[in-house]
Motif scaffolding. Structure first.
Motif, PDB file in Angstrom:
ATOM      1  N   ASN A  31       0.701  -1.498   0.018  1.00  0.00           N
ATOM      2  CA  ASN A  31      -0.003   0.132  -0.069  1.00  0.00           C
ATOM      3  C   ASN A  31       1.375   1.197  -0.013  1.00  0.00           C
ATOM      4  O   ASN A  31       1.834   1.281   1.109  1.00  0.00           O
ATOM      5  N   GLN A  32       0.930   2.220  -1.227  1.00  0.00           N
ATOM      6  CA  GLN A  32       1.658   3.210  -1.316  1.00  0.00           C
ATOM      7  C   GLN A  32       0.938   4.318  -0.271  1.00  0.00           C
ATOM      8  O   GLN A  32       2.664   4.904  -0.152  1.00  0.00           O
ATOM      9  N   ASP A  33      -0.028   4.294   0.435  1.00  0.00           N
ATOM     10  CA  ASP A  33       0.271   5.144   1.676  1.00  0.00           C
ATOM     11  C   ASP A  33       0.599   4.763   2.942  1.00  0.00           C
ATOM     12  O   ASP A  33       0.727   5.439   3.904  1.00  0.00           O
ATOM     13  N   THR A  34       0.677   3.128   2.928  1.00  0.00           N
ATOM     14  CA  THR A  34       0.548   3.284   4.459  1.00  0.00           C
ATOM     15  C   THR A  34       2.108   2.025   4.220  1.00  0.00           C
ATOM     16  O   THR A  34       2.916   2.233   5.490  1.00  0.00           O
ATOM     17  N   MET A  35       2.460   1.794   3.498  1.00  0.00           N
ATOM     18  CA  MET A  35       3.803   0.856   2.839  1.00  0.00           C
ATOM     19  C   MET A  35       3.511  -0.642   3.033  1.00  0.00           C
ATOM     20  O   MET A  35       4.612  -1.768   3.523  1.00  0.00           O
ATOM     21  N   GLU A  36       2.120  -0.800   4.129  1.00  0.00           N
ATOM     22  CA  GLU A  36       2.093  -2.778   4.154  1.00  0.00           C
ATOM     23  C   GLU A  36       1.716  -3.178   3.548  1.00  0.00           C
ATOM     24  O   GLU A  36       0.782  -3.475   2.360  1.00  0.00           O
ATOM     25  N   THR A  37       2.102  -3.967   3.692  1.00  0.00           N
ATOM     26  CA  THR A  37       1.759  -5.393   2.461  1.00  0.00           C
ATOM     27  C   THR A  37       0.824  -6.108   2.459  1.00  0.00           C
ATOM     28  O   THR A  37       0.401  -6.050   3.284  1.00  0.00           O
ATOM     29  N   ASN A  38       0.532  -7.630   1.490  1.00  0.00           N
ATOM     30  CA  ASN A  38      -0.857  -8.015   1.345  1.00  0.00           C
ATOM     31  C   ASN A  38      -0.588  -8.536   3.202  1.00  0.00           C
ATOM     32  O   ASN A  38      -1.789  -9.636   3.345  1.00  0.00           O
ATOM     33  N   VAL A  47      10.780   8.863   3.704  1.00  0.00           N
ATOM     34  CA  VAL A  47       9.537   9.519   3.957  1.00  0.00           C
ATOM     35  C   VAL A  47       8.925   7.464   3.946  1.00  0.00           C
ATOM     36  O   VAL A  47       8.138   8.081   5.372  1.00  0.00           O
ATOM     37  N   HIS A  48       9.210   6.886   4.137  1.00  0.00           N
ATOM     38  CA  HIS A  48       8.592   5.431   3.962  1.00  0.00           C
ATOM     39  C   HIS A  48       8.569   5.418   5.521  1.00  0.00           C
ATOM     40  O   HIS A  48       7.777   4.999   5.979  1.00  0.00           O
ATOM     41  N   ALA A  49       9.477   5.733   6.560  1.00  0.00           N
ATOM     42  CA  ALA A  49       9.370   5.935   7.813  1.00  0.00           C
ATOM     43  C   ALA A  49       8.624   6.373   8.296  1.00  0.00           C
ATOM     44  O   ALA A  49       7.847   5.985   9.273  1.00  0.00           O
ATOM     45  N   LYS A  50       8.290   7.706   7.832  1.00  0.00           N
ATOM     46  CA  LYS A  50       6.971   8.590   8.895  1.00  0.00           C
ATOM     47  C   LYS A  50       5.383   7.629   8.022  1.00  0.00           C
ATOM     48  O   LYS A  50       4.814   7.941   8.630  1.00  0.00           O
ATOM     49  N   GLU A  67       3.343   6.354  11.371  1.00  0.00           N
ATOM     50  CA  GLU A  67       1.880   6.755  11.262  1.00  0.00           C
ATOM     51  C   GLU A  67       0.655   6.284  10.700  1.00  0.00           C
ATOM     52  O   GLU A  67      -0.641   6.756  11.972  1.00  0.00           O
ATOM     53  N   HIS A  68       0.709   4.566  10.196  1.00  0.00           N
ATOM     54  CA  HIS A  68      -0.073   4.026  10.256  1.00  0.00           C
ATOM     55  C   HIS A  68       0.233   3.437  12.029  1.00  0.00           C
ATOM     56  O   HIS A  68      -1.031   2.804  11.990  1.00  0.00           O
TER      57      HIS A  68
END
Length: 324
Positions: free
Chosen positions: A275-282, A308-311, A315-316
């Motif tokens: 997910n490009q907004d949260t960086m979470e995978t499936n 920015v991935h860290a933030k 945030e998620h």
């Protein structure tokens, strides 16, 4: 078995950026790094200078002061070391993660030294550890290396540099300036367009004047103790050779991600799905950060554009993790 809220796999700049976010929030976390701190940068050539300026390599607005606008390897190592030590970031070095499995709501992380439980996992493992192989006879000879550290061992030697990227161009120029006899073997038609803009003209001029020999549209076929053979579109060539630097690039450990169960795109780039907004995978609770997000497209993500991935991840997690 130690229980964490977050485990970060990879102790490079982006793994450190993730740890800074965890530290600010008081989460129980650790980084697990299979080598030295910022192991990829540690393995860069001794005289390597970054393409990016120092402010673009900064983490969490912590100033990175360098002698020149574009810092070198040693300055980067010192900067990231100070970030880790000054902020008391938790990190386990020289410990290799061998498996990550999800067991109900927890992840079991198995390393070569221990086993851990964690609510969430962030993989920020980069791509510099696995060279792209030539897959030709003789590639395993002691004279062949896929990494370049410094020019001194190649003084007065006949050196073949395979590739035309930043690493190969830097190595060829440095070895030539130290007195090595350099031949470049390049698969493409010219020196790569991504080569640092202040370095590429230097290499083009050295080739034009004959100081460095170069063969384009060339592919290595065999490496022997005292020679190297390759073919071009016109002929097959064998030249005398003492050392080979096969600097043809590196690739991420995608098998590691696949074994965990992360989904991938159906193309040649083998990009992991997230997910490009949260960086979470499936896999719920498992995140990606940094260069690893690009799969085989290793030129997509750098320190400067993936900080920015860290933030995004933090945030998620803000709405999920309870301060520990």
């Amino acid at each position: 078995m130690t229980n964490f809220q977050v485990i970060i796999i990879g102790g490079g700049p982006i793994g450190i950026a993730c740890a800074l976010e965890c530290e600010k929030r008081g989460w129980h976390y650790t980084i697990i790094e299979k080598g030295a701190l910022t192991n990829s940068i540690y393995n860069y050539p001794l005289n390597m200078r970054f393409f990016s300026t120092s402010e673009k390599l900064e983490l969490d607005n912590i100033p990175f002061i360098s002698n020149q606008p574009k810092p070198n390897r040693d300055e980067a190592l010192e900067y990231y070391r100070r970030v880790v030590t000054s902020n008391n970031l938790k990190i386990k070095l020289f410990e290799t993660v061998e498996a990550v499995e999800k067991n109900q709501n927890k992840f079991v992380i198995t390393t070569d030294k221990n086993q851990y439980l964690s609510e969430k996992v962030i993989i920020a493992s980069g791509f510099y550890d696995l060279p792209k192989m030539l897959n030709v006879p003789g590639e395993n000879l002691p004279k062949v290396s896929h990494y370049f550290t410094e020019a001194h061992p190649y003084i007065l030697q006949k050196v073949a540099v395979i590739g035309a990227s930043n690493s190969s161009v830097d190595a060829a120029l440095e070895i030539w300036r130290k007195g090595g006899d350099v031949t470049m073997i390049v698969r493409g038609e010219a020196i790569g367009e991504r080569v640092k803009y202040w370095v590429r003209p230097d290499m083009v001029n050295r080739i034009a004047e004959g100081s460095i020999k170069a063969y384009f549209n060339a592919e290595v076929t065999t490496i022997d103790e005292k020679s190297i053979s390759f073919k071009t579109t016109e002929e097959e060539i064998t030249i005398e050779n003492d050392f080979v630097l096969a600097l043809t690039g590196y690739r991420p450990n995608l098998e590691f991600l696949k074994n965990i169960g992360i989904e991938f795109s159906n193309d040649n780039l083998e990009k992991p799905v997230y997910n490009q907004d949260t960086m979470e995978t499936n896999i719920k609770g498992l995140y990606l950060a940094g260069v690893i997000c690009g799969g085989q497209e290793t030129h997509k993500w750098f320190i400067e554009n993936s900080r920015v991935h860290a933030k995004l991840i933090a945030e998620h997690l803000d709405g999920i993790l309870i301060e520990g």
